[in-house]
Enzyme design. Structure first.
Site, short mmCIF file in Angstrom:
data_model
loop_
_atom_site.label_atom_id
_atom_site.label_comp_id
_atom_site.label_asym_id
_atom_site.label_seq_id
_atom_site.Cartn_x
_atom_site.Cartn_y
_atom_site.Cartn_z
N ASP A 71 0.84 -1.19 0.00
CA ASP A 71 0.00 0.00 0.00
C ASP A 71 0.88 1.25 0.00
O ASP A 71 2.07 1.18 0.27
CB ASP A 71 -0.98 0.01 1.17
N ASP A 73 1.19 5.05 1.41
CA ASP A 73 0.73 6.06 2.36
C ASP A 73 1.38 7.38 2.00
O ASP A 73 2.51 7.44 1.51
CB ASP A 73 1.12 5.67 3.78
N ASP A 145 8.69 4.37 13.67
CA ASP A 145 9.40 3.38 14.47
C ASP A 145 10.85 3.14 14.04
O ASP A 145 11.77 3.42 14.79
CB ASP A 145 8.60 2.06 14.58
#
Ligand code: ATP
Ligand code: MG
Length: 452
Positions: A71, A73, A145
Site C-alpha cells: 500500500d 501512504d 518506528d
C-alpha cells in the site's frame, strides 16, 4: 575510501525542514514511474494545492528493497480538512488518529498529516493512548518506528528526504529503532512485534540495541488491546514469511504475551511439523498470489490445543463428540481474551475443526453429505495437513482425494461396509496404534458423529 564516503554524505547534507538529508534519484534509483498513478495523483494534487506531500513509510522502504509495496501512504502538512477539500472522493476517518482516505476505484491512499510527538497522552506504563497533535515533517519522521520506515519520497523531484539514516540502513539490511529502543517499546509494545515481522519478512537483521530490550519488555504486550494484537497477528501470518516470523517470535520470547500456546505446540515434534507444514503452505500461497483463508490458518494454529483439550476430556470419560465441542468452546474462550478473533474467522475455524471427525465416517450416506458441506474443501485440506504431519492415517486423506472426484458408481464401491455395533474402522485403528499428537480417536463411533 572512508573519506570518500564522508565526502559524499557531506555533499548530500542539505538542510530540509531541520536536519533532513536530500538523496537524489541517482543515489537511490527510484523513478517516479515505479509508483502507481493513484499514488502519484495524490501527491501531485496536494502539491499543486500548495502543500507538502510525500510517499512515506513501508512503500519507500519496499521500493528501495526492490519489493512491491502493498500500500501507499502519503504524509502532508495539510490538515485532514484541507486534504478532504482537495479530493472530492475522500473521507476523514479515525478519532484518536485522524487521517484521510482518498479513494480511487478499488484503491485507497491513506493521507496523514505530519504528526508531532510532543504531547502524546500515555498510560502508567508509558504507552501512548492518544496522539493527535500536528507537527513538522521532522517531528513526523521522529515518531515513526524504524529508520527504514521514516523515509519521505517526493515523486515530483524524485528525491528521498532522510532524517535518520534509513537509506543507508536499507543498504546494510539493518532494522534499527529511531531514538531509545526501550522507551519506544514502552510507548507502544506492538513495535516489538513489528520489529520481528519486518525483519523476517524483509530479510533484515535487527540491530543489537534495538533487539536487546525486547526480551525484558515482552510482557508489556499484555497491556495492548486484543484487537490490535489480532491485526498485527494477521499481518504476520499473511506476510509470506509466517513460519520465519513465528520462529523469531519464539526466540525473542514474544509469544507468551499473546500466543502462549506456541510453547506447547512446539514442544511436541508432531506439533511442530504440523504447524510448519500449515504455515509454509500459507506462505507459498501468499507468494503465488493465491487466496488464503484466515479461518483456516487460525484453525491450524490452535488445532493442537483443541486436540490436547479433547484428549483430556475423553480420558475423563466424556463422549467423543460432546467432548470435542466442549474442547473447541474452551480453546476459543481462552483465546478470546488474548487475541480477539473476529467472528467471521472464528466461525470458519470452528467449522473446519468440527468437520474433522466426519472424515472418518466412510459408510452409508454420511460421506455424500459431507461432500456437500460448504466448508468441505477447507475441511479436506485440513485433513490432508493432518495426514502429512502424521497425525491421522494418510489412507483416510487418500480415500477422500479419490472419493471426491470419483463417479457415483466408483463412490458406491468405495464405501466402507460396517457391521452393526462393530465398525471395521475401529479394528483397523487399534491395529494401527495411536498416532503422535494423541488423536487416534478422530474417528468417533459413527452413531455419535452426527451433523456438526
Ligand atoms: P507493511 O509492509 O506491513 O505495510 P509498514 O511499515 O508500511 O509495513 P504500516 O502499518 O503500513 O506498516 O505503517 C506505515 C508506517 O507508519 C510505517 O512505515 C511507520 O513509519 C509508521 N508506523 C506504523 N506503526 C507504527 C508504530 N507502531 N510506531 C511508530 N510508527 C509506526
Ligand atoms: Mg504499509
Amino acid at each position: 575510501m572512508i573519506r570518500k564516503l564522508i565526502g559524499r554524505v557531506l555533499k548530500l547534507k542539505k538542510h530540509h525542514g531541520g536536519g533532513g538529508i536530500v538523496i537524489p534519484v541517482k543515489r537511490h534509483g527510484i523513478r517516479r514511474d515505479r509508483l502507481p498513478s493513484f499514488a502519484l495523483k495524490t501527491t501531485d494534487r496536494l502539491q499543486e494545492a500548495g502543500f507538502k506531500a510525500f510517499i512515506v513509510g513501508g512503500a519507500v522502504r519496499d521500493l528501495l528493497l526492490d519489493k512491491d509495496p502493498k500500500d501507499f501512504d502519503v504524509a502532508t502538512d495539510a490538515t485532514p480538512e484541507e486534504v478532504h477539500k482537495v479530493f472530492r472522493r475522500s473521507r476523514i476517518i479515525g478519532r484518536r488518529f485522524r487521517l484521510v482516505h482518498v479513494l480511487y476505484g478499488d484503491e485507497t491512499v491513506e493521507v496523514s498529516t505530519f504528526r508531532g510527538s510532543g504531547e502524546a497522552l500515555t498510560d502508567e506504563s508509558g504507552r501512548i493512548i492518544r496522539d493527535n497533535t500536528w507537527g513538522s515533517q521532522e517531528d513526523d519522521a521522529k515518531r515513526r518506528d524504524f529508520t527504514v520506515n521514516a523515509l519521505f519520497y517526493d515523486p515530483a523531484r524524485e528525491e528521498i528526504i532522510d532524517y535518520h539514516g534509513g537509506v543507508a540502513d536499507v543498504q546494510k539490511r539493518r532494522l534499527a529503532m529511531i531514538g531509545a529502543p526501550a522507551q519506544r517499546y514502552r510507548e507502544d509494545p506492538v513495535r516489538m512485534l513489528r520489529a520481528v515481522r519486518l525483519a523476517a519478512k524483509l530479510g533484515l537483521e535487527i540491530d543489537g540495541a534495538t533487539r536487546k530490550p525486547i526480551h525484558e519488555l515482552a510482557p508489556l504486550l499484555q497491556n495492548v488491546p486484543a484487537a490490535r494484537l489480532f491485526d498485527e497477528m494477521l499481518k504476520m501470518l499473511f506476510s509470506g514469511q509466517s513460519w520465519a516470523c513465528l520462529m523469531q517470535l519464539r526466540s525473542e520470547g514474544l509469544h507468551h504475551g499473546f500466543f502462549p500456546l506456541l510453547d506447547k505446540m512446539m514442544k511436541a515434534p508432531s506439533g511442530e511439523t504440523f504447524l510448519r507444514l500449515a504455515l509454509e503452505n500459507t506462505d507459498r500461497r501468499i507468494r503465488e498470489d493465491k487466496p488464503v483463508s484466515a479461518g483456516y490458518v487460525f484453525a491450524a494454529l490452535l488445532w493442537l490445543e483443541v486436540l490436547d483439550n479433547w484428549a483430556r476430556r475423553k480420558d475423563k470419560g466424556e463422549k467423543a463428540m460432546p467432548a470435542l465441542f466442549d474442547a473447541i468452546d474452551e480453546v476459543e474462550a481462552v483465546q478470546e481474551q488474548k487475541l480477539a478473533i473476529p467472528r467471521r474467522y472464528g466461525t470458519a475455524m470452528k467449522e473446519i475443526w468440527m468437520l474433522q471427525p466426519r472424515f472418518e465416517q466412510r459408510s452409508g450416506i454420511k460421506p455424500f453429505r459431507l461432500l456437500e458441506h460448504p466448508r468441505f474443501r477447507a475441511g479436506y485440506d485440513f485433513l490432508c495437513l493432518r495426514a502429512a504431519a502424521g497425525e491421522v492415517d494418510k489412507e483416510i486423506a487418500d480415500w477422500w482425494t479419490t472419493f471426491q472426484d470419483a463417479d457415483s458408481q466408483k463412490r458406491e464401491s468405495m464405501l466402507v461396509r460396517t457391521q452393526p455395533g462393530e465398525g471395521t474402522k475401529k479394528r483397523r485403528r487399534r491395529g494401527g496404534g495411536r498416532r503422535s499428537g494423541g488423536n487416534a480417536e478422530g474417528g468417533a463411533p459413527a452413531e455419535q458423529g452426527g451433523e456438526a
